[in-house]
Design an enzyme around this catalytic site. Sequence first.
Site, mmCIF file in Angstrom:
data_model
loop_
_atom_site.group_PDB
_atom_site.id
_atom_site.type_symbol
_atom_site.label_atom_id
_atom_site.label_comp_id
_atom_site.label_asym_id
_atom_site.label_seq_id
_atom_site.Cartn_x
_atom_site.Cartn_y
_atom_site.Cartn_z
ATOM 1 N N SER A 237 3.100 -2.946 7.311
ATOM 2 C CA SER A 237 2.146 -2.384 6.341
ATOM 3 C C SER A 237 0.767 -2.950 6.599
ATOM 4 C CB SER A 237 2.570 -2.756 4.921
ATOM 5 O OG SER A 237 1.520 -2.468 4.012
ATOM 6 N N TYR B 259 4.959 -9.448 -0.653
ATOM 7 C CA TYR B 259 5.079 -8.200 0.124
ATOM 8 C C TYR B 259 4.292 -8.319 1.434
ATOM 9 C CZ TYR B 259 4.740 -3.213 1.287
ATOM 10 O OH TYR B 259 4.805 -2.000 1.933
ATOM 11 N N ASN C 246 13.288 1.351 7.704
ATOM 12 C CA ASN C 246 12.275 1.869 6.781
ATOM 13 C C ASN C 246 12.475 1.401 5.341
ATOM 14 O OD1 ASN C 246 10.326 4.135 5.770
ATOM 15 N ND2 ASN C 246 12.274 4.565 4.750
ATOM 16 N N VAL D 63 20.972 -2.752 2.592
ATOM 17 C CA VAL D 63 20.622 -3.400 3.872
ATOM 18 C C VAL D 63 20.745 -4.924 3.832
ATOM 19 C CG1 VAL D 63 19.098 -1.534 4.668
ATOM 20 C CG2 VAL D 63 18.126 -3.437 3.348
HETATM 21 N N1 LIG Z 1 4.109 4.273 0.686
HETATM 22 C C1 LIG Z 1 3.210 3.427 1.142
HETATM 23 O O1 LIG Z 1 2.046 3.447 0.729
HETATM 24 C C2 LIG Z 1 3.576 2.419 2.209
HETATM 25 C C3 LIG Z 1 2.539 1.698 2.816
HETATM 26 C C4 LIG Z 1 2.866 0.756 3.787
HETATM 27 C C5 LIG Z 1 4.184 0.534 4.134
HETATM 28 N N2 LIG Z 1 5.175 1.254 3.520
HETATM 29 C C6 LIG Z 1 6.560 0.941 3.921
HETATM 30 O O2 LIG Z 1 7.223 2.134 4.296
HETATM 31 C C7 LIG Z 1 8.613 2.046 3.971
HETATM 32 C C8 LIG Z 1 9.023 3.259 3.157
HETATM 33 O O3 LIG Z 1 8.245 3.297 1.974
HETATM 34 P P1 LIG Z 1 8.190 4.546 0.974
HETATM 35 O O4 LIG Z 1 6.819 4.576 0.445
HETATM 36 O O5 LIG Z 1 8.765 5.765 1.585
HETATM 37 O O6 LIG Z 1 9.119 3.966 -0.197
HETATM 38 P P2 LIG Z 1 10.168 4.638 -1.173
HETATM 39 O O7 LIG Z 1 10.291 3.702 -2.324
HETATM 40 O O8 LIG Z 1 9.819 6.072 -1.447
HETATM 41 O O9 LIG Z 1 11.496 4.602 -0.281
HETATM 42 C C9 LIG Z 1 12.158 3.401 0.015
HETATM 43 C C10 LIG Z 1 13.644 3.664 0.067
HETATM 44 O O10 LIG Z 1 14.311 2.418 0.340
HETATM 45 C C11 LIG Z 1 15.498 2.384 -0.408
HETATM 46 N N3 LIG Z 1 15.965 1.004 -0.593
HETATM 47 C C12 LIG Z 1 15.457 0.053 -1.410
HETATM 48 N N4 LIG Z 1 16.201 -1.061 -1.336
HETATM 49 C C13 LIG Z 1 17.198 -0.821 -0.442
HETATM 50 C C14 LIG Z 1 18.285 -1.579 0.048
HETATM 51 N N5 LIG Z 1 18.520 -2.842 -0.377
HETATM 52 N N6 LIG Z 1 19.122 -1.014 0.956
HETATM 53 C C15 LIG Z 1 18.918 0.259 1.380
HETATM 54 N N7 LIG Z 1 17.918 1.032 0.924
HETATM 55 C C16 LIG Z 1 17.057 0.499 0.028
HETATM 56 C C17 LIG Z 1 15.128 3.053 -1.735
HETATM 57 O O11 LIG Z 1 16.275 3.500 -2.441
HETATM 58 C C18 LIG Z 1 14.219 4.179 -1.253
HETATM 59 O O12 LIG Z 1 14.937 5.382 -1.018
HETATM 60 C C19 LIG Z 1 8.776 0.710 3.229
HETATM 61 O O13 LIG Z 1 9.247 -0.278 4.112
HETATM 62 C C20 LIG Z 1 7.370 0.382 2.775
HETATM 63 O O14 LIG Z 1 7.161 -1.007 2.592
HETATM 64 C C21 LIG Z 1 4.895 2.182 2.567
#
Ligand SMILES: NC(=O)c1ccc[n+]([C@@H]2O[C@H](COP(=O)([O-])OP(=O)(O)OC[C@H]3O[C@@H](n4cnc5c(N)ncnc54)[C@H](O)[C@@H]3O)[C@@H](O)[C@H]2O)c1
Length: 253
Positions: free
Chosen positions: A143, A158, A91, A65
Amino acid sequence: MHFTNRIALITGAGSELGIGFSTAKELSRRGATVILADINEEGVNHTAKKIQETGGKAFPVALDVTKLQDVKRMTKEINEKYGQIDILINNAGISRPTKVTEITEEEWNLIFDINMKGVFFLTQAVLPYMIAQKYGRIVNLSSVSGKRGGGVFGGAHYSASKAGVTGFSKAVAREMAQYGITCNTVAPGLIGGTNITGGLLTEEKKEQIQKEIPLGRIGQVKDVAYAITFLVSDEAGYITGEELDVNGGSHID
Ligand SMILES: NC(=O)c1ccc[n+]([C@@H]2O[C@H](COP(=O)([O-])OP(=O)(O)OC[C@H]3O[C@@H](n4cnc5c(N)ncnc54)[C@H](O)[C@@H]3O)[C@@H](O)[C@H]2O)c1
């Protein structure tokens, strides 16, 4: 909520455990064609195949991205193939649990490039198509960390990047409303089982965190997927510039 004939682009959907894949499954189940984009090519091929196996229309794209030209090429190709891009879900995101005194410039840039610049690139790339079709639904993942000042597994960089996503989304919402385009954020609290915690969410830690959550449990990816699904539906057409908390009551504002 039905998504028949809707084309949805979801970034960061290449992890079977993640929020992106869970959302893609939910939209697909409701009739959408889902384009799954992720830097992890093997992962995204796998998640798209999983949806195809259930009869869904899912297509994988290997995409970083942070690469503007690749982002532009992909959105152009999607529009050429389907004639429309209705839904964008930004996402993809990463986190690092680094103390503010120890964050390097390199790590700061890495977090901001993916979490903020990526959101900007994807949004800017889809907008010409959404403006032309006078319809669009954008949801960006922020978040609880960006609201309460720090997260369990995220440092100050973050939190700052996620607060930035919220501000960006509100400005896009205001500017794009005249074209029938809505832009909202979903702000999850701690969601168990995904890779973003880097394996640091031990059973002991989980128990400790759970005590602080009024609804008494850690969130699941499905909880977030349902919130996103609502905000990208036709039915949510009068909601824009909003931030929807999905945190079990752990932070109420
Ligand atoms: N899991 C949590 O507790 C939580 C809490 C608040 C917010 N979030 C947000 O939700 C979103 C999804 O989180 P998740 O927990 O499913 O994370 P995850 O790590 O399971 O999934 C994130 C995905 O993003 C992909 N990614 C990373 N860098 C990338 C790039 N440069 N280009 C394209 N893809 C890329 C990764 O390969 C991965 O598949 C994120 O933005 C995260 O900040 C998650």
